[in-house]
Scaffold this active site. Structure first.
Site, short mmCIF file in Angstrom:
data_model
loop_
_atom_site.label_atom_id
_atom_site.label_comp_id
_atom_site.label_asym_id
_atom_site.label_seq_id
_atom_site.Cartn_x
_atom_site.Cartn_y
_atom_site.Cartn_z
CG ASP A 135 -0.27 -0.03 2.52
OD1 ASP A 135 0.98 0.05 2.55
OD2 ASP A 135 -0.95 -0.13 3.55
CB SER A 136 0.24 4.72 -0.84
OG SER A 136 -0.69 5.20 0.11
N GLY A 137 1.24 3.67 2.21
CA GLY A 137 1.67 4.22 3.51
C GLY A 137 0.75 5.32 3.98
N GLY A 138 -0.07 5.83 3.06
CA GLY A 138 -0.95 6.96 3.39
C GLY A 138 -1.97 6.63 4.46
CG PHE A 139 -5.35 3.36 5.91
CD1 PHE A 139 -6.58 4.03 5.93
CD2 PHE A 139 -5.14 2.35 6.82
CE1 PHE A 139 -7.57 3.69 6.85
CE2 PHE A 139 -6.12 2.00 7.75
CZ PHE A 139 -7.34 2.67 7.75
CG ASP A 159 -4.86 7.27 -0.81
OD1 ASP A 159 -3.82 6.84 -0.28
OD2 ASP A 159 -5.97 6.80 -0.57
CD GLN A 183 -9.35 8.28 -0.37
OE1 GLN A 183 -10.35 8.44 0.31
NE2 GLN A 183 -8.39 7.42 -0.03
N GLY A 241 -10.46 5.01 1.43
CA GLY A 241 -11.03 6.06 2.26
C GLY A 241 -12.24 5.61 3.04
CG ASP A 283 -6.06 -4.87 1.72
OD1 ASP A 283 -5.65 -4.53 2.85
OD2 ASP A 283 -6.54 -4.05 0.91
CB CYS A 336 -12.12 -26.04 7.81
SG CYS A 336 -10.54 -25.20 7.63
CB CYS A 374 -6.92 -25.32 8.10
SG CYS A 374 -7.52 -25.27 9.80
CB CYS A 413 -10.22 -28.17 10.73
SG CYS A 413 -10.87 -26.55 11.16
CG HIS A 427 -10.00 -22.22 11.22
ND1 HIS A 427 -10.58 -23.27 10.54
CD2 HIS A 427 -11.01 -21.36 11.52
CE1 HIS A 427 -11.89 -23.07 10.45
NE2 HIS A 427 -12.18 -21.90 11.03
#
Ligand SMILES: [Zn+2]
Length: 419
Positions: free
Chosen positions: A99-103, A178, A233, A260, A309, A356, A358, A361, A387
């Site tokens: 990601d851009s680091g902005g968030f 952003d 945005q 955003g 994500d 499941c 995994c 499980c 899981h």
């Protein structure tokens, strides 16, 4: 030089539903393929918390998203570059997003100021404490300056810096810088921030193209070639979201992310997505940042989102919430979760979810997971994370299959039925 020749991403739509915008496709980048719709596990500091890349391989994860903000501060993107880039550093040979680091940077500003999360949930207990603290992020057209809360170090981020950091990291897909606003920001402020985001989108593209041209002249290998997503945005305001969707779509980005504030409720979020998605180009992949609840996944896929994500599956897992499917009585009411710390699981010999496959499980019971949780054993964090992520990745496989074979509506109704 023809800038269009510097396109390192291919996006092929394999199937589309007639009854909605849902679609299944394949994103191809230098490190491999991502089958969409896909849920991307978040490897914040170059690892999914409690797991390593062998675990992610065992889950068949096709792509991970790492956070620029965290890696810039620790261990530092220049160090990662020296060690051969993020793929090599974390020994992950499949696609990566950063990601851009902005968030994170802006969250330091508005999150502290308004004490809220992305969907506008207000935490009154935190609000009082936050009010006493000085505002730690300073935002203007040149970028954001903030004090890193853990080291106290003054950090400045802007489009050029974000692109440089993300180039040092070397992920296949990177995000434009952003400004992420708070759901409580006024119309005037959100408009100002959106205009800034548009200016920064152009600057991000400019620095990205420049570095691609420099790279092309210097290296022959394909692995450092990156694709850039722009970010829409505009908060929860219709005219701003529409303006932003049109503007970001008009630029030469490889894909489009929607970022955003998504309003104050799920209804707001779906309304915003309906305004935006119909304006986005069909031939570019669409990413929804930070959303990952099962109900939202179905509804956003239906609206035409290709990738998601979210840290949610691993975060809630560590706190005791483990996913269950409808066959194990998962539904909208229990949000497809059991709370493993509950007393009723103390003698429960069943696996977490009977469908499941995994490690947790296959090998262990709910009773054992209840014990591990209560004893705060480190193995609990690993098994719970495995899981919940396996659950999400298999669900996405099923969703993709349902789009390709036209039974998405039946699958959605089976999962989201009212009781
Ligand atoms: Zn499982």
């Amino acid at each position: 030089m023809n800038l269009f020749s510097l396109n390192y991403m291919d996006f092929e739509i394999k199937a589309k539903l007639k009854s909605s915008r849902a679609r299944a496709g394949i994103i191809t980048v230098p490190h491999g393929k991502i089958h969409t719709p896909y849920f991307i596990p978040v490897a914040t500091s170059a690892t999914v918390r409690a797991l390593d890349q062998e675990d992610m391989n065992s889950l068949g994860a096709e792509v991970l998203l790492a956070n620029t903000y965290h890696l810039h501060l620790k261990p530092g993107d220049k160090i990662i570059k020296k060690l051969g880039g993020l793929h090599k550093f974390m020994n992950w040979n499949r696609p990566l997003f950063t990601d851009s680091g902005g968030f994170q940077a802006f969250s330091l500003g508005y999150g502290m100021e308004h004490s809220i999360n992305k969907l506008g949930t207000i935490f009154p207990e935190k609000k009082k404490a936050a009010e006493k603290q000085p505002k730690i992020a300073e935002i203007n057209d040149d970028g954001v300056t903030f004090n890193d809360p853990s080291s106290g170090k003054l950090v400045h981020l802007n489009p050029k810096k974000s692109m440089q950091i993300q180039q040092n990291l070397g992920a296949d897909i990177i995000l434009a810088f952003d400004e992420c606003t708070s759901p409580l920001s006024s119309y005037e402020y959100t408009k100002k921030a959106m205009e800034r985001t548009h200016k920064w989108a152009k600057e991000s593209l400019h620095h990205h193209k420049k570095s691609l041209i420099a790279r092309k002249n210097k290296y022959k290998d394909k692995y450092g070639n990156q694709s850039l997503y722009g970010i829409v945005q505009g908060g929860a305001y219709k005219d701003l979201r529409i303006k932003s969707a049109k503007f970001i779509s008009s630029l030469n980005f490889d894909g489009i992310a929607i970022g955003g504030s998504l309003g104050k409720s799920k209804e707001d979020m779906h309304r915003i997505l309906s305004w935006v998605i119909q304006l986005l180009p069909e031939n570019k992949p669409r990413h929804l940042l930070g959303i990952g609840e099962i109900e939202d996944i179905f509804k956003c896929v239906e609206k035409g989102i290709d990738t998601f994500d979210c840290v949610m599956p691993t975060r809630i897992g560590r706190r005791g919430s483990l996913f269950i499917s409808p066959k194990s009585h998962g539904n909208l009411k229990n949000k497809f979760r059991i709370n493993i710390k509950n007393l009723k699981y103390k003698l429960d010999r069943k696996p977490i979810d009977k469908n499941c496959e995994c490690l947790a499980c296959r090998k262990y019971s709910r009773a054992y997971m209840n014990h591990l949780y209560k004893s705060q054993e480190l193995a609990y964090y690993k098994l719970a994370s495995l899981h919940n992520l396996n659950f999400m990745l298999r669900l996405m496989e099923k969703i993709r299959d349902s789009i390709c074979k036209s039974y998405f509506n039946e699958l959605k109704n089976e999962w989201l039925k009212k009781y």
